[in-house]
Design a protein around this motif. Structure first.
Motif, short mmCIF file in Angstrom:
data_model
loop_
_atom_site.label_atom_id
_atom_site.label_comp_id
_atom_site.label_asym_id
_atom_site.label_seq_id
_atom_site.Cartn_x
_atom_site.Cartn_y
_atom_site.Cartn_z
N GLY A 26 0.46 -0.97 -0.33
CA GLY A 26 -0.49 0.27 -0.31
C GLY A 26 0.48 1.14 -0.47
N CYS A 27 2.56 1.41 -0.35
CA CYS A 27 3.39 2.31 -0.49
C CYS A 27 2.14 3.53 -1.33
N GLU A 28 2.13 4.78 -1.43
CA GLU A 28 2.11 5.72 -2.00
C GLU A 28 3.40 6.41 -2.80
N ARG A 29 4.18 6.30 -1.97
CA ARG A 29 5.86 6.76 -2.48
C ARG A 29 6.43 5.76 -1.93
N VAL A 30 7.63 5.29 -3.18
CA VAL A 30 9.30 4.41 -3.08
C VAL A 30 10.01 4.99 -3.28
N TYR A 31 11.03 5.33 -1.92
CA TYR A 31 12.29 5.70 -1.87
C TYR A 31 13.57 5.08 -2.38
N GLU A 32 14.11 5.13 -3.67
CA GLU A 32 15.03 3.58 -3.86
C GLU A 32 16.46 4.29 -4.08
N GLU A 33 17.49 3.59 -3.76
CA GLU A 33 18.68 3.37 -2.96
C GLU A 33 19.73 2.54 -3.51
N LYS A 34 20.18 2.86 -4.19
CA LYS A 34 21.16 1.47 -4.65
C LYS A 34 23.07 1.66 -3.88
N GLU A 35 23.06 1.61 -2.52
CA GLU A 35 24.19 2.07 -1.49
C GLU A 35 24.11 1.24 -0.83
N SER A 36 25.22 0.72 -0.23
CA SER A 36 25.32 -0.25 0.49
C SER A 36 25.30 0.05 2.08
N GLY A 37 23.91 -0.90 2.95
CA GLY A 37 23.50 -0.59 4.03
C GLY A 37 24.58 -0.02 5.10
N GLY A 38 25.43 -0.78 4.83
CA GLY A 38 26.75 -0.35 6.14
C GLY A 38 26.77 1.46 5.91
N LYS A 39 26.89 2.17 4.70
CA LYS A 39 27.46 3.20 4.72
C LYS A 39 26.54 4.62 5.36
N VAL A 40 26.79 5.63 6.25
CA VAL A 40 25.40 5.61 7.19
C VAL A 40 25.37 7.53 6.48
N ASP A 41 25.60 7.40 5.09
CA ASP A 41 25.31 8.78 4.35
C ASP A 41 24.68 7.80 3.18
#
Length: 187
Positions: A26-41
């Motif tokens: 049911g998400c109206e918007r989805v933010y997508e990222e291609k980054e390591s989970g270990g990255k803080v920023d």
């Protein structure tokens, strides 16, 4: 409003599975990222946090998509809670907008706190046992007692510069000041 967050670690991985699950949730918007989970920023996660409003729910496909570790995940969910935002993980069926989901998540948090406390206690016990055997932690001293006395005596000689003293003893200025600050020369 339900807002999704999908993340993969590298460009060659695909977001389709997460994207589909988040739309189904049911998400109206989805933010997508291609980054390591270990990255803080993570830029998209920061953008998502800026877009969140009280009453919203952040939805992820799995817990590991949001947090690098259990500690980081708990801190992030606590941030969400402070913002008045709920949290939901589709795969693990965690939903902090329900009382049962809050309970499950607080159990996770309690276990993480318990683990941190145990580690702290074991560390203190280990240090205490080492001291009992005559071992002391910390860095080894850079100056012996004789060299310290020499540094102090040279410091009190007006013809000696700090740079010359440091060069003679083979030490850095910070070491010189650390060992001679406010101390009188002892015979």
């Amino acid at each position: 409003m339900k807002i999704g967050y999908a993340r993969v670690s590298s460009d060659d991985q695909n977001l389709d599975l997460q994207r589909d699950a988040l739309r189904l949730a049911g998400c109206e918007r989805v933010y997508e990222e291609k980054e390591s989970g270990g990255k803080v920023d993570r830029p998209e996660l920061l953008r998502l946090f800026e877009a969140l409003r009280p009453g919203d729910t952040l939805v992820v496909w799995r817990l590991d998509r949001l947090g690098r570790s259990l500690k980081h995940l708990i801190e992030t969910v606590e941030q969400l809670e402070a913002l008045g935002v709920g949290f939901q993980s589709v795969t693990e069926a965690v939903d902090t907008t329900t009382s049962g989901g809050k309970l499950v998540f607080h159990i996770f948090a309690a276990l993480a706190e318990f683990e941190r406390t145990l580690i702290r206690e074991r560390t203190r016990a280990g240090l205490k046992a080492a001291r009992a055997r005559g071992r002391h932690g910390g860095r080894p001293r850079l100056l012996s007692e004789d060299k310290r006395r020499m540094a102090q005596a040279l410091r009190d000689d007006p013809s000696q510069s700090v740079a010359a003293i440091c060069k003679t003893l083979g030490i850095a200025r910070t070491t010189f000041y650390r060992y001679t600050r406010g101390k009188k020369v002892e015979p």
